[in-house]
Design a protein around this motif. Structure first.
Motif, short mmCIF file in Angstrom:
data_model
loop_
_atom_site.label_atom_id
_atom_site.label_comp_id
_atom_site.label_asym_id
_atom_site.label_seq_id
_atom_site.Cartn_x
_atom_site.Cartn_y
_atom_site.Cartn_z
N PRO A 1 69.14 -19.20 -114.89
CA PRO A 1 67.73 -19.04 -114.49
C PRO A 1 67.17 -17.66 -114.80
O PRO A 1 65.96 -17.48 -114.77
CB PRO A 1 67.78 -19.29 -112.97
N ALA B 1 64.94 -23.77 -110.82
CA ALA B 1 64.27 -22.47 -110.85
C ALA B 1 62.90 -22.57 -111.52
O ALA B 1 61.94 -21.93 -111.09
CB ALA B 1 65.15 -21.45 -111.58
N THR C 1 59.42 -21.76 -109.66
CA THR C 1 58.52 -20.75 -110.21
C THR C 1 57.13 -21.32 -110.43
O THR C 1 56.12 -20.66 -110.14
CB THR C 1 59.09 -20.21 -111.53
#
Length: 735
Positions: free
Chosen positions: A411, A448, A452
């Motif tokens: 990530p 991830a 995000t």
């Protein structure tokens, strides 16, 4: 006008005087032509070197007849400015494209030059080895000739006792020097072939910021490089820092960039270190001796493998008179021949270095292709000692390749490009036989990315708008991830359970963000119902790929929805009790026909179709304000609750409805028992009839339509209310 002329003039001069690459000067010239006569004259004036905008405008003002001429001239200059700007944009874009193509060609050329240098270095080593072999063979054939050659050229290789004495002296020197290095005795076991080639002091610099780190002392041996740091407390003593085998070591010359000069770089995957020599001469010696030692190491390893690959002469057995032993001997000879594995092929000898090059150039597919080729070649071969050593070298490269692919999926890397950006690394990990690790890293990378994307959403003022964006981002990412997972892991059915677990954890992350915005902010029940409806609709999109997560979103939202229903129920009960406390049992006067018509529409939307029988003359309604407000509020609560409904909420919704209805029913029953005025008592009976015979059946019917089955509790409540009206003279109130 002055500002426009001043802005056009340098742009026009630049377009006319500095034409961009690729023959684009014509574009600027065309942009500057405004027509016959006046346009050409204006262009020449703006292109002149001594053009002054202020003087030009002053002269133009004196010559013009009025404001109209100035406006027309201003429009011509403005058109010239816009055309010049467009032309310059096109030229800049064309230059940018050519710059990208040139950079790509330079990259290709650099790669080819590196490969050419590698080939030339190998050819040089081979020619030197052949020359030395020929000279040694000539010395064995003619010792006198060898002695004369040795006398004429003292730099020829030593032979016999001199070579043995020289090697013994180098080993003794190595032992003496290594006694000065703390912590390396166990790392460097004594072996007969190990000796010291070169050593010296160097200064290490940081590879990113070119800042001095420390002073080190490097010991180059015939098979490895030892780096040790100086001990400030003991002069001439060192502490072990690192040990690098020559097989995985690459040396790169660093161009001088004053004050940074006399430097060279050592590449040891996955790290690199930069060292500075004392002067240019010592730097040159380090570069030459490192390359020479690496070549000698490679040649000696190649000779060793060739000798081990040669078949060993079998002992001649005594002659036997048994005629049946011939077949057994032939089978033994055949099996002995099969045990020999030919590892002298050129591509096998160069395989470790080729793998290093592929890893350095990020050619992951090429590296895995080489490994597949080797596995196919050694698939049916016996496992001999040379094969084990080759496997050990290759396994080290496989670990390096795996580390690079793992880093590609981490990530920490850029999450742009969507799920397809991970396909390359995932497919190569699967080919390496690490499907489980590839699945785990792929799902972590996508988790991830989803997290995000959710964090980057701006929290809008309108909750429903934010929920629309949140659902679009999350479910689109989930759908893309599922499709990419199905493509990458099509032949690995065991990984699908991991994807389901990942989808559940991602859904939990989505629900956390959803609940924080919808339920924690105390939004109205109608807003919460619309938001949940949007989430359910997006969740149904996953059924396109055979993934149904509706039950998961229900299980995660049930607690928050229960809390919202109970909270809104308490609000309705408090409002109803407050209106009951101020009840005067008077008819409603809506004052205007428009208000009466609006109330009729509201009641019709609530399902009360016979409301006209409760309206009187003019704008009067034969119901109290409390009963009408209770009807509208209860039906609105029921409609919004049905939008939120799923089986886990059945009892919560039913109990909330019963509690709300009981507040109104008990108030009407109590008022009917306590009121003494006959006229008001008749009005209360009319309101009670509206509640029992109109509102409660509508609630039952709408609940059954929304849920799909009747509610026995609501039927019991209506029957109990009918029993209460049997003896209206009693003053006892049933709670």
């Amino acid at each position: 006008l002055c500002a426009g002329a001043a802005a056009v003039s340098p742009a026009a001069a630049a377009a006319a005087g500095r034409a961009p690459v690729g023959g684009a000067a014509g574009g600027a010239a065309m942009a500057l032509s405004l027509g016959e006569g006046g346009g050409s004259r204006l262009r020449r004036q703006l292109e002149s070197g001594g053009f002054a905008a202020g003087e030009y405008v002053k002269q133009l003002s004196q010559q013009s007849d009025g404001d109209r001429d100035l406006q027309e001239h201003r429009q011509r200059i403005q058109a010239l400015s816009e055309e010049t700007a467009q032309s310059l944009k096109r030229n800049v874009y064309q230059n940018y494209r050519q710059f990208i193509e040139t950079a790509r060609e330079i990259s290709y050329l650099e790669s080819e030059m590196y490969q050419l240098s590698h080939i030339l270095t190998e050819q040089k080593g081979i020619m030197e080895a052949v020359t030395q072999a020929l000279l040694l063979q000539a010395d064995r054939d003619d010792p006198a000739l060898g002695a004369r050659r040795a006398a004429a050229d003292p730099f020829l290789p030593l032979s016999g006792k001199e070579a043995a004495a020289s090697e013994e002296g180098r080993q003794r020197t190595l032992t003496t020097l290594l006694e000065k290095v703390e912590g390396c005795r166990d790392l460097l076991p004594e072996s007969p072939g190990k000796y010291l080639v070169y050593n010296g002091d160097l200064v290490e610099y940081d590879a990113d910021h070119m800042a001095q780190i420390q002073r080190v002392h490097a010991f180059l041996m015939n098979d490895c490089l030892l780096v040790a740091t100086a001990l400030p407390s003991r002069r001439g003593a060192y502490r072990y820092d690192a040990l690098y085998p020559l097989d995985g070591l690459a040396v790169v010359n660093v161009k001088d960039n004053p004050p940074m000069k006399d430097m060279f770089k050592l590449l040891m995957f996955p790290e690199s270190r930069i060292f500075q020599a004392e002067n240019a001469k010592i730097k040159k010696e380090w570069l030459e001796v490192l390359e020479e030692t690496k070549r000698n190491r490679a040649l000696s390893e190649k000779r060793r493998l060739e000798q081990e690959a040669l078949p060993r002469p079998a002992l001649t057995p005594p002659e036997s008179t048994n005629p049946f032993e011939e077949d057994d001997e032939e089978e033994e000879e055949h099996s002995a021949e099969e045990e020999v594995v030919d590892l002298s092929l050129e591509w096998i000898q160069e395989l470790p270095e080729d793998l290093d090059v592929c890893i350095a150039q990020r050619d992951f597919e090429g590296a895995v292709d080489l490994l597949d080729k080797l596995n196919e070649y050694l698939g049916d071969k016996p496992v001999s000692q040379p094969v084990k050593e080759l496997r050990a070298k290759v396994d080290e490269r496989v670990r390096q390749l795996t580390d690079v692919l793992v880093f590609e999926l981490s990530p920490d890397r850029s999450l742009r490009g969507g799920p397809r950006a991970t396909r390359r690394a995932v497919s190569q990990l699967i080919r390496l036989g690490q499907s489980t690790k590839a699945c785990e890293l792929f799902l972590k990378n996508r988790a991830a990315a989803v997290q995000t994307a959710i964090r980057q959403l701006r929290i809008e003022g309108a909750t429903l708008l934010y929920i629309h964006k949140l659902c679009h981002v999350f479910f689109t990412s989930l759908l893309e991830t599922a499709r990419e997972f199905e493509t990458d892991f099509a032949g690995n059915n065991g990984c699908y359970s991991a994807f389901v677990v990942w989808a559940r954890s991602s859904m939990r992350m989505f629900v956390d963000a959803f609940s924080k915005q919808v339920f924690d902010s105390k939004e109205s029940l109608s807003t919460a119902a619309e938001c949940v409806k949007v989430a359910k609709e997006h969740c149904k999109q996953l059924s396109e790929i055979g993934l149904d997560l509706t039950f998961i979103i229900h299980a995660l939202l049930v607690k928050d929805i229960k809390g919202a229903l109970q909270s809104y129920k308490d609000i309705i009960i408090e409002a109803t009790k407050h209106r009951n406390s101020e009840e005067m049992w008077r008819r409603m006067n809506l004052m205007t026909p428009e208000a009466l018509g609006k109330l009729r529409e509201e009641m019709r939307s609530c399902g009360v179709g016979n409301f006209d029988q409760y309206t009187g003359d003019d704008c009067w309604v034969n119901l109290s304000y409390t009963v009408v407000a209770f009807t509208k509020q209860t039906m609105a609560f029921l409609e919004e609750a049905l939008k939120l409904y799923f089986p886990e909420l059945h009892m919560v919704l039913l109990e909330s409805l019963v509690e709300i209805i009981l507040v109104a029913v008990q108030h009407v029953d109590y008022s009917l028992r306590c009121e003494q005025d006959p006229e008001k008592k008749a009005f209360i009976r009319q309101n009670a009839s509206f509640l029992y015979e109109t509102v409660l059946p509508v609630v039952e019917k709408r609940f059954e339509e929304g849920v799909g089955k009747p509610a026995k509790q609501l039927q019991d409540l209506r029957n109990a209310s009918r029993l209460m009206r049997v003896n209206p003279e009693s003053t006892t109130s049933v709670v």
